[in-house]
Design a protein around this motif. Structure first.
Motif, PDB file in Angstrom:
ATOM      1  N   ILE A 441       1.354  -1.478   0.182  1.00  0.00           N
ATOM      2  CA  ILE A 441       0.121   0.236   0.209  1.00  0.00           C
ATOM      3  C   ILE A 441       0.574   1.908   0.775  1.00  0.00           C
ATOM      4  N   THR A 442       0.262   2.130  -0.702  1.00  0.00           N
ATOM      5  CA  THR A 442       1.327   3.440  -0.630  1.00  0.00           C
ATOM      6  C   THR A 442       0.036   4.365  -0.521  1.00  0.00           C
ATOM      7  N   PHE A 443       0.128   5.182   0.693  1.00  0.00           N
ATOM      8  CA  PHE A 443      -1.027   6.808   0.807  1.00  0.00           C
ATOM      9  C   PHE A 443      -0.544   7.931   0.498  1.00  0.00           C
ATOM     10  N   GLY A 444      -1.431   8.282  -0.226  1.00  0.00           N
ATOM     11  CA  GLY A 444      -1.206   9.504  -0.978  1.00  0.00           C
ATOM     12  C   GLY A 444      -1.665  11.015   0.375  1.00  0.00           C
ATOM     13  N   HIS A 517      -6.061   9.040   1.283  1.00  0.00           N
ATOM     14  CA  HIS A 517      -5.866   8.003   0.112  1.00  0.00           C
ATOM     15  C   HIS A 517      -5.588   6.655  -0.269  1.00  0.00           C
ATOM     16  N   ALA A 518      -5.484   5.897  -0.150  1.00  0.00           N
ATOM     17  CA  ALA A 518      -4.500   4.538  -0.565  1.00  0.00           C
ATOM     18  C   ALA A 518      -4.653   4.128  -1.739  1.00  0.00           C
ATOM     19  N   SER A 519      -3.284   3.882  -2.519  1.00  0.00           N
ATOM     20  CA  SER A 519      -3.314   3.172  -3.754  1.00  0.00           C
ATOM     21  C   SER A 519      -2.334   2.136  -3.911  1.00  0.00           C
ATOM     22  N   THR A 520      -1.635   1.365  -4.523  1.00  0.00           N
ATOM     23  CA  THR A 520      -1.040   0.655  -4.879  1.00  0.00           C
ATOM     24  C   THR A 520       0.479   0.927  -4.996  1.00  0.00           C
ATOM     25  N   HIS A 521       1.375   0.823  -4.819  1.00  0.00           N
ATOM     26  CA  HIS A 521       2.467   1.039  -4.793  1.00  0.00           C
ATOM     27  C   HIS A 521       2.955   0.783  -6.037  1.00  0.00           C
ATOM     28  N   ALA A 522       3.545   1.762  -7.145  1.00  0.00           N
ATOM     29  CA  ALA A 522       3.679   1.006  -8.345  1.00  0.00           C
ATOM     30  C   ALA A 522       4.366   0.159  -8.731  1.00  0.00           C
ATOM     31  N   ALA A 523       5.886  -0.125  -7.926  1.00  0.00           N
ATOM     32  CA  ALA A 523       6.683  -1.225  -7.923  1.00  0.00           C
ATOM     33  C   ALA A 523       6.891  -2.127  -6.646  1.00  0.00           C
ATOM     34  N   GLY A 524       7.178  -1.723  -5.593  1.00  0.00           N
ATOM     35  CA  GLY A 524       6.818  -2.451  -4.770  1.00  0.00           C
ATOM     36  C   GLY A 524       6.393  -3.554  -4.354  1.00  0.00           C
ATOM     37  N   VAL A 525       7.027  -5.210  -3.850  1.00  0.00           N
ATOM     38  CA  VAL A 525       6.624  -6.377  -3.781  1.00  0.00           C
ATOM     39  C   VAL A 525       6.975  -7.011  -2.317  1.00  0.00           C
ATOM     40  N   VAL A 526       5.673  -7.548  -2.023  1.00  0.00           N
ATOM     41  CA  VAL A 526       6.629  -8.180  -0.433  1.00  0.00           C
ATOM     42  C   VAL A 526       6.821  -9.311  -0.760  1.00  0.00           C
ATOM     43  N   ILE A 527       8.055 -10.038  -0.495  1.00  0.00           N
ATOM     44  CA  ILE A 527       7.801 -11.450  -0.254  1.00  0.00           C
ATOM     45  C   ILE A 527       8.448 -11.995   1.336  1.00  0.00           C
ATOM     46  N   SER A 528       7.663 -13.022   2.034  1.00  0.00           N
ATOM     47  CA  SER A 528       7.772 -13.227   3.491  1.00  0.00           C
ATOM     48  C   SER A 528       8.314 -15.016   2.638  1.00  0.00           C
ATOM     49  N   LYS A 529       8.627 -15.533   3.764  1.00  0.00           N
ATOM     50  CA  LYS A 529       8.842 -16.959   4.551  1.00  0.00           C
ATOM     51  C   LYS A 529       7.993 -17.122   4.921  1.00  0.00           C
ATOM     52  N   ALA A 530       6.702 -16.832   5.529  1.00  0.00           N
ATOM     53  CA  ALA A 530       5.379 -17.606   5.824  1.00  0.00           C
ATOM     54  C   ALA A 530       4.168 -16.888   4.963  1.00  0.00           C
ATOM     55  N   PRO A 531       3.121 -16.747   5.675  1.00  0.00           N
ATOM     56  CA  PRO A 531       1.968 -15.992   5.056  1.00  0.00           C
ATOM     57  C   PRO A 531       2.375 -14.883   5.538  1.00  0.00           C
ATOM     58  N   ILE A 532       2.114 -14.514   4.155  1.00  0.00           N
ATOM     59  CA  ILE A 532       2.240 -12.246   5.250  1.00  0.00           C
ATOM     60  C   ILE A 532       1.195 -12.498   6.407  1.00  0.00           C
ATOM     61  N   ASP A 533       0.330 -12.813   6.023  1.00  0.00           N
ATOM     62  CA  ASP A 533      -0.920 -11.829   7.519  1.00  0.00           C
ATOM     63  C   ASP A 533      -0.398 -12.899   8.398  1.00  0.00           C
ATOM     64  N   GLU A 534       1.173 -13.142   8.926  1.00  0.00           N
ATOM     65  CA  GLU A 534       1.295 -13.667  10.167  1.00  0.00           C
ATOM     66  C   GLU A 534       1.779 -12.626  10.826  1.00  0.00           C
ATOM     67  N   TYR A 535       2.526 -11.670   9.851  1.00  0.00           N
ATOM     68  CA  TYR A 535       3.152 -10.731   9.921  1.00  0.00           C
ATOM     69  C   TYR A 535       2.842  -9.022   9.929  1.00  0.00           C
ATOM     70  N   THR A 550       3.280   0.529   4.993  1.00  0.00           N
ATOM     71  CA  THR A 550       3.379   1.162   3.792  1.00  0.00           C
ATOM     72  C   THR A 550       4.972   0.164   3.837  1.00  0.00           C
ATOM     73  N   MET A 551       6.179   0.820   2.292  1.00  0.00           N
ATOM     74  CA  MET A 551       7.253   0.537   2.368  1.00  0.00           C
ATOM     75  C   MET A 551       8.129   0.293   3.372  1.00  0.00           C
ATOM     76  N   THR A 552       8.277   1.315   3.781  1.00  0.00           N
ATOM     77  CA  THR A 552       9.368   1.680   4.939  1.00  0.00           C
ATOM     78  C   THR A 552       9.631   1.155   6.926  1.00  0.00           C
ATOM     79  N   THR A 553       7.680   0.727   6.341  1.00  0.00           N
ATOM     80  CA  THR A 553       7.053   0.210   7.382  1.00  0.00           C
ATOM     81  C   THR A 553       7.304  -1.542   7.691  1.00  0.00           C
TER      82      THR A 553
END
Length: 737
Positions: A441-444, A517-535, A550-553
């Protein structure tokens, strides 16, 4: 001794265009005179506070860190929407659209993970106008969670308002059964509403009959009572209405603010235990985010090899591929040094993961950029073909990319052909699993001009007048309304002379900097060890699942964030190469080409830069015509110079290039560092080299100076100035640097 009151029902500015409690004004460059939530809690003498935004958790990490920094206890939670039946049912009735409100607070790690799962499920499976959960999900993920029955929109209160005491009792009993004794509270509110008073006695009766404790809350939507109008304006912006519209959504009064403990004790004087219980709940909640742990996905090497062995094999094969069968000793030593650093910092899997998807792209003829940013300073990245820039040839520094004296996740941004970028993301998703790959996510936020235009519409100010006010705000990076008033005579005069303009500007200042407003970051993708909603919690964007953080968090929590950048220029280059090969039978390989064709530099110097990446803007084209580049280094330096700040050095750079006799060095030791840029200090690598060669800084410490300089941390720079001149003493009083 009475226990302190704690606010447990509170909406920050991440309840978009509804909550007007900014967590912190640190993100707004000019925040003088603004009161944020954390400061208000601190000023009120409270020791803890909860965050319970509407159906989302996007502000939780910022809230946690800001509260901790202020010495306060953060309580992580959410106000959820509970579907009357299954959250997969779709019904156009109001109750199905809105759902019933329920407050959920994380007691511990288990509770946080369950809360993430609940909120993720509400968005990805249960979303219907609102992100809805159901009792089945609550039962499966209730461990570690404390629940409050919510405001008037909670199902217990809703049933009482409809005269259904038996139904309210059954609902309360069911929630008690779901969360367990001591983990469910009946929530008492009194914001001066007739409905609240109408069910007050019944709420107390339920508490006595079912032995369910009471908890007093205020439905906080803004920090101070006087912020009520700013909040009302936010609601008008959210609903695209004006304050004059009698039918619009509005709050009934100005009682929805961060009330003091004294105010809350006075309101609930007849039930002091409802106040005391807020502290009991706060003490039971002991969740903190964990930092310094990494959750990289598992990379599986070929059978019989470890990840360490496989990375080394790939790098040594790549070294021969890049530099020939007998690479020089300095290249071997540089590679070994980098590999040793990567291994000691625990980033072996990171490099293999990046190598793998870039290798996939290249094997499938998907155009990949040659590399950008600090990763170009790594010979490991070069040998793995992650980058195509030789760091030795261009004297690039590995420590700018990966600093052993400052542990932080590497950051490699990769450009892909715009059209085929999704194929690379699909490959990563197949390899690591759909539940382990997500966008971000990214926030305007409300910038100065946007805030004025939104407020003008909400206040029914004419378009022409609102436009005049907005246009009087200078167009400048980081511009704020306060700064505009100080630098724009036209705006200041309008503000002083016109009441309506003053109201627009004052109200715009109140909401400036809040997420819009919220939107999707144009480039950022997360890849995690366990299902992402664990984190972290997820939501369903128009591009698929995305994190609510967001990306920084995301990076703070140790998740692997990659930038898969779609670049149209790569698509254009691909098409050009294919046409050249098809029409002329010539196959071009950029990796085997030099950058010394005089004709190219003559073309650029003549201003023929249309379609040339990063050189085609009007300002850049004129710069190139004045500079008249004659080598690749001129192009590199030109791109580095053409940005705010360094632009001031452009005249000197051009003059020194044309008149070498004008070049002056403060001391002879600077000559070998700055001669490539005609005596001008342009690159961050040059800063690092200067403090190393002239003051004895280590590679790692020189990178810390670079970071402080790039982030404009004046206090750190003044400290480093002292060390640079006089040296830094170690614990034994000896000069360390």
């Amino acid at each position: 001794m009475p226990k302190e009151f704690v606010h447990l029902h509170l909406h920050t500015d991440y309840s978009l265009l509804d909550g007007a409690c900014p967590i912190s004004w640190a993100k707004l460059k000019d925040s003088e005179g603004k009161l944020d939530l954390v400061t208000a809690v601190q000023n009120a003498g409270m020791k803890a506070c909860a965050i319970t935004d509407h159906g989302v958790m996007g502000g939780c990490l910022e809230f946690h860190n800001s509260m901790k920094k202020a010495g306060l206890k953060p309580i992580i939670g959410c106000e959820t929407y509970v579907a009357p039946n299954s959250n997969e049912q779709r019904d156009s009735s109001v109750s199905h659209i809105k759902g019933y409100h329920l407050i959920l607070l994380a007691k511990n790690d288990v509770g946080y993970h369950n809360l993430c799962h609940i909120i993720s499920d509400a968005h990805t499976r249960g979303f219907y106008y609102k992100p809805r959960i159901d009792k089945e999900v609550l039962r499966a993920h209730s461990e570690g969670i404390i629940s409050l029955s919510g405001c008037l929109a909670g199902n217990v209160q809703h049933r009482l308002l409809n005269g259904d005491y038996a139904g309210a009792k059954a609902e309360a009993e069911e929630l008690l059964d779901i969360f367990g004794a001591g983990n469910f509270y009946l929530e008492l509110q009194d914001q001066g509403l007739d409905e609240e008073r109408a069910i007050y006695d019944d709420m107390l009766k339920l508490s006595r009959e079912l032995s369910i404790p009471l908890a007093a809350t205020n439905d906080v939507h803004y920090v101070r009572r006087e912020d009520a109008k700013a909040h009302d304006v936010l609601l008008a912006i959210q609903t695209a209405t004006t304050l004059d519209d009698e039918k619009r959504m509005r709050f009934p009064n100005d009682e929805f603010y961060l009330k003091s403990e004294a105010e809350m004790r006075e309101i609930f004087a007849a039930v002091p235990e409802a106040i005391e219980n807020t502290n009991v709940i706060a003490e039971a909640c002991a969740f903190d985010f964990r930092f310094g742990e990494y959750h990289l996905p598992e990379f599986v090497p070929p059978e019989g090899m470890t990840n360490r062995d496989y990375l080394r094999k790939l790098c040594h094969d790549g070294l021969i591929e890049r530099y020939g069968d007998n690479p020089a000793q300095n290249l071997i030593e540089r590679l070994e040094y980098e590999l040793g650093t990567i291994e000691s910092m625990g980033y072996v899997e990171y490099f293999l993961i990046v190598w793998d998807f870039i290798n996939y792209a290249k094997q499938n003829k998907i155009m990949v950029g040659p590399g950008r940013g600090s990763a170009a300073g790594s010979i490991v990245a070069y040998c793995l073909a992650i980058t195509d820039i030789d760091p030795i040839k261009y004297n690039l520094i590995f420590e700018r990319f990966l600093n052993p004296e400052r542990v932080s996740m590497p950051d490699i941004d990769i450009d892909f052909c715009y059209e085929r970028r999704p194929e690379v993301i699909d490959y990563v998703t197949r390899k690591y699993g759909e539940d382990r790959v997500s966008q971000i996510i990214t926030f305007g936020t409300m910038k100065a001009k946007q805030a004025v235009r939104d407020v003008g519409r909400a206040l029914s100010v004419s378009y022409a007048k609102t436009d005049q006010i907005a246009k009087a705000i200078p167009f400048e990076l980081g511009m704020t309304i306060d700064k505009a008033l100080a630098t724009s005579p036209e705006l200041a005069e309008m503000y002083e002379s016109d009441v309506e303009t003053r109201e627009v500007i004052d109200m715009a200042k109140a909401i400036e900097g809040m997420p819009r407003h919220a939107s999707t970051h144009a480039a950022g993708v997360v890849i995690s060890k366990a299902p992402i909603d664990e984190y972290v919690p997820l939501y369903l964007s128009d591009k698929g699942p995305a994190t609510q953080f967001t990306m920084t968090t995301i990076e703070e929590l140790g998740l692997l964030k990659m930038d898969f950048l779609g670049l149209r220029n790569l698509t254009v280059i691909r098409d050009a190469l294919e046409m050249i090969e098809k029409n002329h039978g010539v196959k071009i390989d950029f990796s085997k080409m030099d950058y010394d064709d005089p004709g190219v530099y003559e073309m650029i110097a003549a201003g023929n830069t249309g379609g040339v990446f990063q050189l085609e803007s009007g300002g850049m084209t004129q710069f190139m015509k004045n500079l008249k580049p004659t080598c690749f280094e001129d192009i590199v330096a030109g791109i580095a110079l053409y940005r705010p700040g360094p632009m001031d050095s452009i005249p000197k750079y051009i003059d020194n290039k044309k008149n070498p006799a004008h070049i002056r060095y403060a001391c002879p030791e600077l000559a070998p560092i700055l001669d490539v840029t005609y005596g001008c200090l342009i690159y961050q690598e040059q800063v690092m080299q200067i403090v190393r060669d002239l003051a004895g800084y280590s590679y790692g410490r020189s990178d810390l100076v670079r970071r402080a300089m790039s982030k404009k941390k004046m206090s750190v720079m003044l400290e480093e100035k002292e060390y640079f001149i006089n040296g830094k003493l170690d614990e034994n009083g000896e000069i360390e640097i």
